[in-house]
Design a protein around this motif. Structure first.
Motif, mmCIF file in Angstrom:
data_model
loop_
_atom_site.group_PDB
_atom_site.id
_atom_site.type_symbol
_atom_site.label_atom_id
_atom_site.label_comp_id
_atom_site.label_asym_id
_atom_site.label_seq_id
_atom_site.Cartn_x
_atom_site.Cartn_y
_atom_site.Cartn_z
ATOM 1 N N UNK A 11 67.290 -94.870 -119.119
ATOM 2 C CA UNK A 11 67.448 -94.073 -120.339
ATOM 3 C C UNK A 11 68.712 -93.228 -120.272
ATOM 4 N N UNK A 12 69.374 -93.079 -121.422
ATOM 5 C CA UNK A 12 70.542 -92.206 -121.496
ATOM 6 C C UNK A 12 70.728 -91.715 -122.926
ATOM 7 N N UNK A 13 71.521 -90.663 -123.074
ATOM 8 C CA UNK A 13 71.911 -90.178 -124.395
ATOM 9 C C UNK A 13 73.417 -90.014 -124.418
ATOM 10 N N UNK A 14 74.007 -90.134 -125.593
ATOM 11 C CA UNK A 14 75.447 -89.968 -125.754
ATOM 12 C C UNK A 14 75.716 -89.222 -127.044
ATOM 13 N N UNK A 15 76.413 -88.084 -126.922
ATOM 14 C CA UNK A 15 76.752 -87.267 -128.085
ATOM 15 C C UNK A 15 78.249 -86.992 -128.084
ATOM 16 N N UNK A 31 67.280 -85.811 -117.548
ATOM 17 C CA UNK A 31 68.418 -85.439 -118.388
ATOM 18 C C UNK A 31 68.087 -84.273 -119.314
ATOM 19 N N UNK A 32 66.824 -83.921 -119.442
ATOM 20 C CA UNK A 32 66.431 -82.789 -120.289
ATOM 21 C C UNK A 32 66.992 -81.459 -119.797
ATOM 22 N N UNK A 33 67.371 -81.378 -118.519
ATOM 23 C CA UNK A 33 67.902 -80.104 -118.012
ATOM 24 C C UNK A 33 69.216 -79.737 -118.705
ATOM 25 N N UNK A 34 69.852 -80.730 -119.343
ATOM 26 C CA UNK A 34 71.131 -80.480 -120.010
ATOM 27 C C UNK A 34 70.984 -80.207 -121.497
ATOM 28 N N UNK A 35 69.748 -80.147 -122.001
ATOM 29 C CA UNK A 35 69.528 -79.995 -123.447
ATOM 30 C C UNK A 35 70.231 -78.776 -124.043
ATOM 31 N N UNK A 36 70.266 -77.687 -123.301
ATOM 32 C CA UNK A 36 70.893 -76.463 -123.817
ATOM 33 C C UNK A 36 72.415 -76.461 -123.660
ATOM 34 N N UNK A 37 72.944 -77.478 -122.997
ATOM 35 C CA UNK A 37 74.384 -77.549 -122.750
ATOM 36 C C UNK A 37 75.093 -78.535 -123.679
ATOM 37 N N UNK A 38 74.407 -79.605 -124.018
ATOM 38 C CA UNK A 38 75.037 -80.703 -124.750
ATOM 39 C C UNK A 38 75.593 -80.304 -126.120
ATOM 40 N N UNK A 42 79.449 -81.177 -126.711
ATOM 41 C CA UNK A 42 79.725 -82.387 -127.483
ATOM 42 C C UNK A 42 80.557 -82.130 -128.738
ATOM 43 N N UNK A 43 80.851 -80.877 -129.024
ATOM 44 C CA UNK A 43 81.713 -80.572 -130.173
ATOM 45 C C UNK A 43 83.105 -81.165 -129.974
ATOM 46 N N UNK A 44 83.580 -81.128 -128.724
ATOM 47 C CA UNK A 44 84.953 -81.543 -128.450
ATOM 48 C C UNK A 44 85.096 -82.787 -127.580
ATOM 49 N N UNK A 45 83.959 -83.394 -127.163
ATOM 50 C CA UNK A 45 84.063 -84.563 -126.287
ATOM 51 C C UNK A 45 82.768 -85.352 -126.292
ATOM 52 N N UNK A 46 82.794 -86.522 -125.692
ATOM 53 C CA UNK A 46 81.582 -87.315 -125.510
ATOM 54 C C UNK A 46 80.836 -86.808 -124.282
ATOM 55 N N UNK A 47 79.556 -86.554 -124.436
ATOM 56 C CA UNK A 47 78.722 -86.084 -123.331
ATOM 57 C C UNK A 47 77.588 -87.087 -123.124
ATOM 58 N N UNK A 48 77.536 -87.656 -121.943
ATOM 59 C CA UNK A 48 76.525 -88.660 -121.617
ATOM 60 C C UNK A 48 75.581 -88.097 -120.566
ATOM 61 N N UNK A 49 74.296 -88.119 -120.856
ATOM 62 C CA UNK A 49 73.264 -87.658 -119.917
ATOM 63 C C UNK A 49 72.373 -88.844 -119.575
ATOM 64 N N UNK A 50 72.104 -89.027 -118.296
ATOM 65 C CA UNK A 50 71.383 -90.217 -117.831
ATOM 66 C C UNK A 50 70.167 -89.812 -117.011
ATOM 67 N N UNK A 51 69.040 -90.462 -117.286
ATOM 68 C CA UNK A 51 67.874 -90.322 -116.408
ATOM 69 C C UNK A 51 68.077 -91.274 -115.231
#
Length: 256
Positions: A11-15, A31-38, A42-51
């Protein structure tokens, strides 16, 4: 999103778009630990979080998930997203995986940030503790999870962040015993990657907790100095993404 990998799914997410930043979680996290960071990142770049394998919504494909196995799973996600170069930041075990990623795919990393992590291998004492952990998981997974997570920060900090700690415990308890022991065994056998870290000719950061009960701050200072890495010392313990969230967010915004 999910991709098929070794008879299971990762699983992964990309914003966001452009200048990719890959965020990797630690042991018994997701990857949920990054929920408050993404959102802000992601306003200025692609952020990919992976389980990572066996964690979160990703499947378990082996009795041992070596750091190399996990790094190859990460690369598969990046290949799927057509990412050829990226900044990578990993918390604890995620840092170990980041180093393996750099070793196997030396042109992939634009920069490396170790968060509450180290390029060194386990000490002999730590390896013995890993074996004990495997034994305890097989006897009483719930007891191990609660004990292991409570040991990542000092009692006062744990009390202060009780709600977030309990969320971590709840997520970790969803993992199978097989997945927990697979990662534990993988961390035990990981290589010492300090020489690799020192020779990297890319921007390197070590983010450490002043009160980290797992990693020795003085030792990390020496590693950062010898490895020609930037060192950022935060006030909390091993869970900087909880204990020093605001400061960590600012540091992640500075990663190129």
């Amino acid at each position: 999103m999910k991709i098929s990998y070794r008879d299971t799914e990762i699983y992964f997410s990309s914003e966001g778009t452009g200048n990719p930043l890959i965020l990797l979680h630690g042991f018994m996290e997701s990857s949920k630990i990054w929920n408050d960071f993404v959102p802000s990142l992601a306003v200025n770049r692609q952020v990919v979080c992976i389980d990572l394998p066996g964690h979160g919504e990703s499947g378990c494909f082996n009795e041992i998930h070596s750091m190399e196995d996990m790094a190859k799973a990460v690369k598969e996600v990046l290949w799927n997203l057509n990412i050829e170069k990226a900044a990578v930041a990993g918390h604890s075990m995620g840092g170990y995986v980041s180093l393996e990623l750099s070793k196997i795919f030396p042109t992939l990393l634009r920069s490396l940030t170790l968060i509450n992590s180290t390029p060194e291998a386990d000490s002999e004492e730590r390896k013995i503790n890993r074996d004990r952990a495997v034994s305890l998981v097989n006897k009483n997974k719930s007891a191990f999870v609660k004990m292991a997570i409570s040991n990542l920060m000092l009692p006062d900090s744990s009390k202060k962040h009780n709600s977030e700690v309990q969320n971590l415990v709840s997520e970790a308890l969803k993992m199978s015993g097989k997945a927990i022991t697979a990662a534990t065994k993988g961390m035990k056998i990981r290589s010492d990657n300090f020489e690799l870290f020192a020779k990297m000719e890319i921007p390197k950061n070590i983010i450490a907790g002043k009160q980290d009960p797992i990693l020795d701050l003085d030792g990390l200072k020496l590693l950062a100095n010898k490895g020609k890495s930037n060192l950022h010392v935060l006030e909390g313990g091993h869970l900087s993404f909880i204990e020093d969230k605001q400061v960590l967010r600012k540091l992640l915004h500075l990663i190129d």
